[in-house]
Design a protein around this motif. Structure first.
Motif, PDB file in Angstrom:
ATOM      1  N   LEU A   1       1.784  -6.041   7.721  1.00 35.88           N
ATOM      2  CA  LEU A   1       0.982  -7.131   7.155  1.00 35.88           C
ATOM      3  C   LEU A   1      -0.379  -6.651   6.765  1.00 35.88           C
ATOM      4  CD1 LEU A   1       1.927  -9.867   9.963  1.00 35.88           C
ATOM      5  CD2 LEU A   1       2.842  -9.720   7.735  1.00 35.88           C
ATOM      6  N   ALA A   2      -0.777  -5.872   7.524  1.00 35.90           N
ATOM      7  CA  ALA A   2      -1.926  -5.253   7.058  1.00 35.90           C
ATOM      8  C   ALA A   2      -1.927  -4.699   5.899  1.00 35.90           C
ATOM      9  CB  ALA A   2      -2.641  -4.226   8.262  1.00 35.90           C
ATOM     10  N   ALA A   3      -0.839  -3.863   5.619  1.00 39.51           N
ATOM     11  CA  ALA A   3      -0.933  -3.113   4.073  1.00 39.51           C
ATOM     12  C   ALA A   3      -0.670  -3.986   3.131  1.00 39.51           C
ATOM     13  CB  ALA A   3       0.609  -2.007   4.138  1.00 39.51           C
ATOM     14  N   VAL A   4       0.046  -5.202   3.411  1.00 44.97           N
ATOM     15  CA  VAL A   4       0.358  -6.247   2.070  1.00 44.97           C
ATOM     16  C   VAL A   4      -1.129  -6.880   2.057  1.00 44.97           C
ATOM     17  CG1 VAL A   4       1.028  -8.446   2.064  1.00 44.97           C
ATOM     18  CG2 VAL A   4       2.491  -6.688   2.728  1.00 44.97           C
ATOM     19  N   GLY A   5      -1.953  -7.121   3.138  1.00 46.29           N
ATOM     20  CA  GLY A   5      -3.189  -7.836   2.964  1.00 46.29           C
ATOM     21  C   GLY A   5      -4.038  -6.863   2.170  1.00 46.29           C
ATOM     22  N   CYS A   6      -4.021  -5.546   2.538  1.00 47.45           N
ATOM     23  CA  CYS A   6      -5.018  -4.568   1.699  1.00 47.45           C
ATOM     24  C   CYS A   6      -4.505  -4.670   0.069  1.00 47.45           C
ATOM     25  CB  CYS A   6      -4.721  -3.241   2.118  1.00 47.45           C
ATOM     26  SG  CYS A   6      -5.492  -2.990   3.948  1.00 47.45           S
ATOM     27  N   MET A   7      -3.207  -4.797  -0.370  1.00 46.10           N
ATOM     28  CA  MET A   7      -2.863  -4.641  -1.327  1.00 46.10           C
ATOM     29  C   MET A   7      -3.432  -5.709  -2.387  1.00 46.10           C
ATOM     30  SD  MET A   7       0.975  -2.702  -1.475  1.00 46.10           S
ATOM     31  CE  MET A   7       1.699  -3.700  -0.133  1.00 46.10           C
ATOM     32  N   LEU A   8      -3.248  -6.957  -1.568  1.00 43.05           N
ATOM     33  CA  LEU A   8      -3.631  -8.114  -2.297  1.00 43.05           C
ATOM     34  C   LEU A   8      -5.104  -8.141  -2.390  1.00 43.05           C
ATOM     35  CD1 LEU A   8      -1.188 -10.811  -0.249  1.00 43.05           C
ATOM     36  CD2 LEU A   8      -1.110 -10.181  -2.451  1.00 43.05           C
ATOM     37  N   THR A   9      -5.681  -7.388  -1.313  1.00 42.00           N
ATOM     38  CA  THR A   9      -7.485  -7.651  -1.389  1.00 42.00           C
ATOM     39  C   THR A   9      -7.707  -6.743  -2.518  1.00 42.00           C
ATOM     40  OG1 THR A   9      -7.511  -8.113   0.956  1.00 42.00           O
ATOM     41  CG2 THR A   9      -9.330  -7.198  -0.122  1.00 42.00           C
ATOM     42  N   LEU A  10      -7.164  -5.617  -2.828  1.00 45.36           N
ATOM     43  CA  LEU A  10      -7.261  -4.680  -3.985  1.00 45.36           C
ATOM     44  C   LEU A  10      -6.964  -5.273  -5.211  1.00 45.36           C
ATOM     45  CD1 LEU A  10      -6.211  -1.328  -2.221  1.00 45.36           C
ATOM     46  CD2 LEU A  10      -8.789  -2.335  -2.418  1.00 45.36           C
ATOM     47  N   GLY A  11      -5.882  -5.780  -5.119  1.00 44.17           N
ATOM     48  CA  GLY A  11      -5.555  -6.510  -6.501  1.00 44.17           C
ATOM     49  C   GLY A  11      -6.529  -7.627  -6.979  1.00 44.17           C
ATOM     50  N   GLY A  12      -6.862  -8.259  -6.019  1.00 41.96           N
ATOM     51  CA  GLY A  12      -7.980  -9.166  -6.330  1.00 41.96           C
ATOM     52  C   GLY A  12      -9.254  -8.634  -6.641  1.00 41.96           C
ATOM     53  N   CYS A  13      -9.645  -7.507  -6.294  1.00 40.39           N
ATOM     54  CA  CYS A  13     -10.849  -6.790  -6.670  1.00 40.39           C
ATOM     55  C   CYS A  13     -10.814  -5.863  -7.837  1.00 40.39           C
ATOM     56  CB  CYS A  13     -11.284  -5.811  -5.674  1.00 40.39           C
ATOM     57  SG  CYS A  13     -11.770  -6.809  -3.981  1.00 40.39           S
ATOM     58  N   ALA A  14      -9.575  -5.722  -8.551  1.00 36.28           N
ATOM     59  CA  ALA A  14      -9.147  -4.921  -9.471  1.00 36.28           C
ATOM     60  C   ALA A  14     -10.176  -4.956 -10.838  1.00 36.28           C
ATOM     61  CB  ALA A  14      -7.664  -5.022  -9.987  1.00 36.28           C
ATOM     62  N   HIS A  15     -10.809  -6.202 -11.108  1.00 35.16           N
ATOM     63  CA  HIS A  15     -11.469  -6.403 -12.025  1.00 35.16           C
ATOM     64  C   HIS A  15     -13.075  -6.438 -11.788  1.00 35.16           C
ATOM     65  CE1 HIS A  15      -8.305  -6.838 -14.669  1.00 35.16           C
ATOM     66  NE2 HIS A  15      -7.906  -7.914 -14.015  1.00 35.16           N
ATOM     67  N   HIS A  16     -13.457  -6.530 -10.420  1.00 35.92           N
ATOM     68  CA  HIS A  16     -14.627  -6.500  -9.939  1.00 35.92           C
ATOM     69  C   HIS A  16     -15.037  -5.526  -8.909  1.00 35.92           C
ATOM     70  CE1 HIS A  16     -15.587 -10.016 -12.617  1.00 35.92           C
ATOM     71  NE2 HIS A  16     -14.415 -10.709 -12.003  1.00 35.92           N
ATOM     72  N   GLN A  17     -15.242  -4.183  -9.160  1.00 41.91           N
ATOM     73  CA  GLN A  17     -14.846  -3.265  -8.280  1.00 41.91           C
ATOM     74  C   GLN A  17     -16.068  -3.342  -7.330  1.00 41.91           C
ATOM     75  OE1 GLN A  17     -14.951   0.697  -9.909  1.00 41.91           O
ATOM     76  NE2 GLN A  17     -12.893   0.161 -11.013  1.00 41.91           N
ATOM     77  N   GLN A  18     -15.922  -3.191  -5.829  1.00 47.59           N
ATOM     78  CA  GLN A  18     -16.958  -3.062  -4.943  1.00 47.59           C
ATOM     79  C   GLN A  18     -17.365  -1.574  -4.676  1.00 47.59           C
ATOM     80  OE1 GLN A  18     -14.902  -6.595  -2.825  1.00 47.59           O
ATOM     81  NE2 GLN A  18     -16.864  -6.680  -2.160  1.00 47.59           N
ATOM     82  N   SER A  19     -18.282  -0.908  -5.037  1.00 49.21           N
ATOM     83  CA  SER A  19     -18.437   0.392  -4.743  1.00 49.21           C
ATOM     84  C   SER A  19     -19.812   0.772  -4.524  1.00 49.21           C
ATOM     85  CB  SER A  19     -17.808   1.512  -5.787  1.00 49.21           C
ATOM     86  OG  SER A  19     -18.256   2.789  -5.395  1.00 49.21           O
ATOM     87  N   THR A  20     -20.526   1.449  -3.459  1.00 47.69           N
ATOM     88  CA  THR A  20     -21.798   1.859  -3.384  1.00 47.69           C
ATOM     89  C   THR A  20     -22.326   3.024  -4.457  1.00 47.69           C
ATOM     90  OG1 THR A  20     -21.400   3.189  -1.405  1.00 47.69           O
ATOM     91  CG2 THR A  20     -22.179   0.929  -1.101  1.00 47.69           C
ATOM     92  N   LEU A  21     -20.981   3.851  -4.694  1.00 49.29           N
ATOM     93  CA  LEU A  21     -21.082   4.863  -5.740  1.00 49.29           C
ATOM     94  C   LEU A  21     -21.096   4.720  -7.109  1.00 49.29           C
ATOM     95  CD1 LEU A  21     -18.910   7.236  -3.648  1.00 49.29           C
ATOM     96  CD2 LEU A  21     -21.309   6.907  -3.364  1.00 49.29           C
ATOM     97  N   GLN A  22     -21.095   2.996  -7.413  1.00 46.68           N
ATOM     98  CA  GLN A  22     -21.392   2.874  -8.712  1.00 46.68           C
ATOM     99  C   GLN A  22     -22.569   1.738  -8.975  1.00 46.68           C
ATOM    100  OE1 GLN A  22     -17.604   0.969  -9.719  1.00 46.68           O
ATOM    101  NE2 GLN A  22     -16.673   2.950 -10.429  1.00 46.68           N
ATOM    102  N   ALA A  23     -23.688   2.354  -8.422  1.00 46.03           N
ATOM    103  CA  ALA A  23     -24.907   1.600  -8.190  1.00 46.03           C
ATOM    104  C   ALA A  23     -25.649   1.052  -9.538  1.00 46.03           C
ATOM    105  CB  ALA A  23     -25.921   2.247  -7.419  1.00 46.03           C
ATOM    106  N   SER A  24     -25.870  -0.180  -9.549  1.00 49.84           N
ATOM    107  CA  SER A  24     -26.482  -0.779 -10.648  1.00 49.84           C
ATOM    108  C   SER A  24     -27.802  -1.502 -10.336  1.00 49.84           C
ATOM    109  CB  SER A  24     -25.531  -1.982 -11.542  1.00 49.84           C
ATOM    110  OG  SER A  24     -24.421  -1.222 -11.844  1.00 49.84           O
ATOM    111  N   GLY A  25     -28.180  -1.681  -8.946  1.00 50.98           N
ATOM    112  CA  GLY A  25     -29.463  -2.262  -8.539  1.00 50.98           C
ATOM    113  C   GLY A  25     -30.316  -1.356  -7.818  1.00 50.98           C
ATOM    114  N   ASP A  26     -31.514  -1.541  -8.026  1.00 49.06           N
ATOM    115  CA  ASP A  26     -32.606  -0.814  -7.240  1.00 49.06           C
ATOM    116  C   ASP A  26     -32.350  -0.348  -5.643  1.00 49.06           C
ATOM    117  OD1 ASP A  26     -33.810  -1.338  -9.530  1.00 49.06           O
ATOM    118  OD2 ASP A  26     -35.565  -2.208  -8.749  1.00 49.06           O
ATOM    119  N   GLY A  27     -31.693  -1.313  -4.931  1.00 47.55           N
ATOM    120  CA  GLY A  27     -31.501  -0.931  -3.467  1.00 47.55           C
ATOM    121  C   GLY A  27     -30.439  -0.097  -3.413  1.00 47.55           C
ATOM    122  N   ALA A  28     -29.380  -0.352  -4.108  1.00 53.04           N
ATOM    123  CA  ALA A  28     -28.237   0.353  -4.135  1.00 53.04           C
ATOM    124  C   ALA A  28     -28.138   1.603  -4.630  1.00 53.04           C
ATOM    125  CB  ALA A  28     -26.904  -0.295  -4.754  1.00 53.04           C
ATOM    126  N   GLN A  29     -29.176   1.939  -5.522  1.00 47.71           N
ATOM    127  CA  GLN A  29     -29.200   3.338  -6.213  1.00 47.71           C
ATOM    128  C   GLN A  29     -30.023   4.225  -5.100  1.00 47.71           C
ATOM    129  OE1 GLN A  29     -31.707   2.165  -9.660  1.00 47.71           O
ATOM    130  NE2 GLN A  29     -29.808   1.925 -10.984  1.00 47.71           N
TER     131      GLN A  29
END
Length: 338
Positions: free
Chosen positions: A16-44
């Motif tokens: 169930l956890a694996a399915v949940g992770c796949m669904l979550t990642l699928g929903g994020c495919a077009h909106h990546q959440q990564s601190t290593l792709q910083a675009s804001g002053d704080g995140a940089q």
């Protein structure tokens, strides 16, 4: 051969956890959440400190592997003898002096970044109140009055934005990985943070503090746009909902106002003034349904109205007794609210 029931019971949660992770990642495919792709002053600043610590760790790892290799090589030499006194100088430098210098440097840079993250260099141009609910985000702009939305935060590009954070129930945490570090929402307290980006675009935010069953589906989209587009959007959001409706949309509005929808939701310019659920005055243009639980299209919106529990179990909205004849008109009306 029969399977051991105890093993099956253990494996099921992992599946169930694996399915949940796949669904979550699928929903994020077009909106990546990564601190290593910083675009804001704080995140940089967070990204810079992360990379520094990463390369220090890699250097330490390389050093340890080299010393291990040297020790193994030396041990295999004939008549190899190592006296304790021979290694004291190396231990003092590599085991005390170098780690101390590294820790002091990282600590100093961390203090520098914390000080920079405490407040922007210039006064914020916009102030926004963000209230966390189980499990969605309420967004209120200080100016103009009446500009209210949900699960979506618009900001002007290149200008700092003050975000005042509070919770309506349990503890949450507001995090836009590409723009800013995390800030907690604590009951009975108003916390403040700020964000700024010079890059237009959409940046997915997330509740980063476990807050209940649907914690994973408590997302928010930050939309960074030029100042003129931001001013147009926020002014339109503050105005009453459109009154130019087709016949079907007018029937849908009547269905909305006479049903239980109006008891829990607000649509500006109508008799619907509920405050239990999100303000729906701009529902037709929002990026998702249920704070990232489903795409915002007619099919998913209809399913959400009829029984949202099938999409986001445990949310506060009960199934709605809308007839099959009324549902298309209601959907047409809600999609016109932009």
């Amino acid at each position: 051969m029969r399977r051991d029931p105890s093993r099956r019971g253990i494996r099921t949660p992992w599946r169930l956890a694996a399915v949940g992770c796949m669904l979550t990642l699928g929903g994020c495919a077009h909106h990546q959440q990564s601190t290593l792709q910083a675009s804001g002053d704080g995140a940089q600043r967070v990204e810079g400190l992360w990379w520094l610590m990463f390369w220090i760790a890699m250097a330490v790892f390389a050093e340890v592997m080299l010393l291990l290799g040297w020790a193994l090589w030396w041990r295999r030499r004939p008549r190899a003898k190592i006296r304790g006194g021979d290694a004291i100088g190396g231990i003092a430098v590599l085991g005390v002096v170098v780690p101390f210098a590294v820790l002091v440097t990282v600590y100093g840079l961390g203090l520098r970044d914390l000080n920079a993250l405490a407040a922007p260099r210039q006064d914020p141009a916009v102030t926004v109140d963000v209230i966390g609910h189980q499990w969605w985000w309420e967004v209120r702009y200080a100016h103009p009055a009446g500009a209210v939305t949900a699960n979506e935060l618009h900001i002007p590009v290149g200008e700092p934005v003050r975000v005042r954070l509070r919770t309506a129930d349990v503890q949450h945490s507001f995090w836009v990985p590409q723009l800013m570090p995390k800030t907690d929402l604590i009951a009975g307290k108003v916390n403040q943070t700020w964000l700024r980006t010079a890059t237009p675009g959409q940046y997915r935010a997330q509740c980063a503090e476990y807050c209940g069953k649907q914690h994973a589906f408590m997302a928010l989209m930050v939309v960074a746009e030029p100042r003129a587009e931001f001013d147009t959007w926020v002014a339109a959001t503050a105005r009453p909902a459109t009154t130019t409706l087709t016949a079907a949309q007018q029937r849908g509005r009547e269905v909305f106002e006479r049903s239980s929808c109006a008891s829990c939701h607000t649509v500006q310019g109508t008799t619907a003034t509920g405050s239990v659920g999100p303000d729906l005055s701009t529902i037709g243009s929002r990026w998702s349904i249920g704070a990232g639980a489903a795409p915002n299209d007619a099919g998913h919106l209809g399913g959400w109205i009829v029984n949202s529990q099938t999409i986001k179990p445990g949310n506060a909205m009960p199934p709605q007794p809308v007839s099959a004849q009324d549902l298309p008109d209601l959907l047409s009306y809600l999609q016109s609210l932009k």
